[in-house]
Design a protein around this motif. Sequence first.
Motif, short mmCIF file in Angstrom:
data_model
loop_
_atom_site.label_atom_id
_atom_site.label_comp_id
_atom_site.label_asym_id
_atom_site.label_seq_id
_atom_site.Cartn_x
_atom_site.Cartn_y
_atom_site.Cartn_z
N GLY A 172 0.78 -1.23 0.00
CA GLY A 172 0.00 0.00 0.00
C GLY A 172 0.81 1.28 0.00
O GLY A 172 0.25 2.37 0.09
N ARG B 230 -6.50 -1.40 -4.20
CA ARG B 230 -6.66 -0.86 -2.85
C ARG B 230 -6.50 -1.95 -1.79
O ARG B 230 -5.81 -1.77 -0.80
CB ARG B 230 -8.02 -0.18 -2.72
CG ARG B 230 -8.26 0.44 -1.34
CD ARG B 230 -9.64 1.08 -1.27
NE ARG B 230 -9.72 2.22 -2.16
CZ ARG B 230 -9.33 3.45 -1.84
NH1 ARG B 230 -8.82 3.68 -0.65
NH2 ARG B 230 -9.45 4.44 -2.70
N GLY C 218 -2.80 -3.72 -2.03
CA GLY C 218 -1.63 -2.93 -1.66
C GLY C 218 -0.53 -2.97 -2.69
O GLY C 218 0.60 -2.54 -2.44
#
Length: 283
Positions: free
Chosen positions: A88, A220, A223
């Motif tokens: 992320g 999302r 990551g």
Amino acid sequence: MRRRVDEALDGYTRYGADCPSELAAAIRHSLLAPAKRLRPLLVLMACEACGCSSNEALAAACAVEMIHTYSLVHDDLPAMDDDDLRRGLPSCHAKFGEATAILAGDALLAQAFEVLSKDVRPPAVAARCCGELAAAAGACNLVGGQQDDLQAEFADLGIDELEQIHRRKTGAMICVSLRLGGIIGGASDEQLAALDAYGERLGVAFQIVDDLLDLEGNERSLGKRARKDSQSGKLTFPAVLGVEKSRRRAEALVAQAIDAVASFGPWAAPLQAIARFVLERDR
């Protein structure tokens, strides 16, 4: 357990004045980023399954995570998988430059063995753990699997060749995590064999799910970049088996892994839960 690992990793990377600040920042950026900590958790759970306090294996758990993170830092480099997102966050080379990323990986690789040699007791167990981890991270396992994975891009290989790559690239570090926990926990030969059987199956299942997530997941939750493997010609399980057969193969392997540690009785429950998590995860 994850919180204990994170706190220990934070402590291990509070370097003195001799470590350049940019290098320390790069190491901590990669190592302390939000992560599953699957491999260190396996170290701790295997140690407990063998009847020993997981505190005895915390240093080994951190050493395994250092090796794993070094491999991710190097794997993300433009010369290898060329990824600019990891856990992320910007990958190490995207934030700090390629040279510093290479050095950060080098430092983590070295520190893993420093941690094992200094903080695992007694010394004979520390020495055995160092040998086990070095073999798992070396030319015939992790690094060799990475080399074969690079050479397999756009290749026409079958399922046997693909599984052999990932038994080394992915599975070896999962297996050694369990072995280190077992060795520190005083495992018998039979217990180590059960942990090996569990780890071998879990390692391949983990990679199958990873390949499915690359194909079907979103950036999302992952990551990291989605659909990167298929776009770069990576040999994946869905490409060889198809999505549904890959999913069924992962389910069968996880069921086998769960059965493999049944002999540990109630102490098998955390390992069995981790196996189910590997199958059901979304990142």
